[in-house]
Design a protein around this motif. Structure first.
Motif, PDB file in Angstrom:
ATOM      1  N   ARG A   8       0.945  -0.813  -0.104  1.00 10.12           N
ATOM      2  CA  ARG A   8      -0.316  -0.268  -0.210  1.00 10.12           C
ATOM      3  C   ARG A   8       1.172   0.523   0.085  1.00 10.12           C
ATOM      4  O   ARG A   8       0.565   1.961  -0.629  1.00 10.12           O
ATOM      5  N   GLU A  12       1.344   3.986  -2.952  1.00  9.14           N
ATOM      6  CA  GLU A  12       1.010   5.303  -2.343  1.00  9.14           C
ATOM      7  C   GLU A  12       2.311   6.190  -3.000  1.00  9.14           C
ATOM      8  O   GLU A  12       1.854   7.816  -3.388  1.00  9.14           O
ATOM      9  N   TYR A  13       3.598   5.737  -2.416  1.00  9.04           N
ATOM     10  CA  TYR A  13       4.923   6.783  -2.786  1.00  9.04           C
ATOM     11  C   TYR A  13       5.047   6.825  -3.768  1.00  9.04           C
ATOM     12  O   TYR A  13       6.641   7.569  -3.912  1.00  9.04           O
TER      13      TYR A  13
END
Length: 187
Positions: A8, A12-13
């Motif tokens: 996750r 996201e990053y």
């Protein structure tokens, strides 16, 4: 679940690389199915650098020789190009290796062709190639790593369905439970 959180976060990053520790050879067979590193390798969309527990830590500058495992798939060539582009500020020699069940002259010819192609594309690279017998793949690969002073093994890993992952583990998954050499998995 740790692997879900790591994936996750990576989604996201969008890091260039995920660096994880493994227990390498000391991994218990009972943990084989549920390794966090193995799950991240299988499901991540980014590079994963797996460092076994008792491996002396090295910076990327300390890496002098890399083994790039190929099965002559077109995706391997793209992955190699991605590797060189991502780590262009570092210098290391690269040995293309192919895991083969029989002595087939075509394997050597294909490896020589790959080496020549990339030597033209990247003249600054020191390239080599070798065929490793697949009769006892993990031990033969270990022997090669020791003889050639390989610092990192690069393996490509492609998306596979759950049944393929359960009944036919990838070479990357097998290696993280066996090797004491860091493994860089390229997507």
């Amino acid at each position: 679940i740790p692997e879900e959180e790591i994936l996750r976060y990576a989604k996201e990053y969008r890091p260039q690389i995920i660096i994880m520790g493994t227990r390498g050879r000391s991994q218990k067979d009972i943990d084989l199915i549920g390794s966090v590193t193995a799950e991240v390798i299988e499901r991540s969309k980014t590079f994963v650098y797996a460092i076994p527990e008792h491996t002396p830590l090295k910076t990327f500058n300390d890496i002098k020789k890399v083994a790039f495992v190929t099965n002559f798939d077109q995706r391997d060539l793209i992955a190699f190009d991605t590797l060189i582009t991502a780590f262009k500020s570092f210098y290391f020699a690269i040995s293309f290796i192919h895991l083969s069940t029989e002595n087939d002259a075509w394997n050597e010819i294909k490896l020589a062709g790959i080496k020549d192609y990339f030597q033209k594309q990247y003249p600054q690279l020191e390239l080599d190639y070798n065929v490793i017998k697949e009769d006892n793949i993990l031990n033969n690969l270990d022997k090669y790593v020791k003889e050639e002073n390989i610092d990192v093994i690069c393996i490509t890993n492609y998306k596979r369905n759950i049944f393929a992952r359960l009944f036919n583990p990838s070479i990357a998954r097998k290696m993280i439970f066996h090797a004491n050499t860091p493994i860089l998995v390229i997507k």
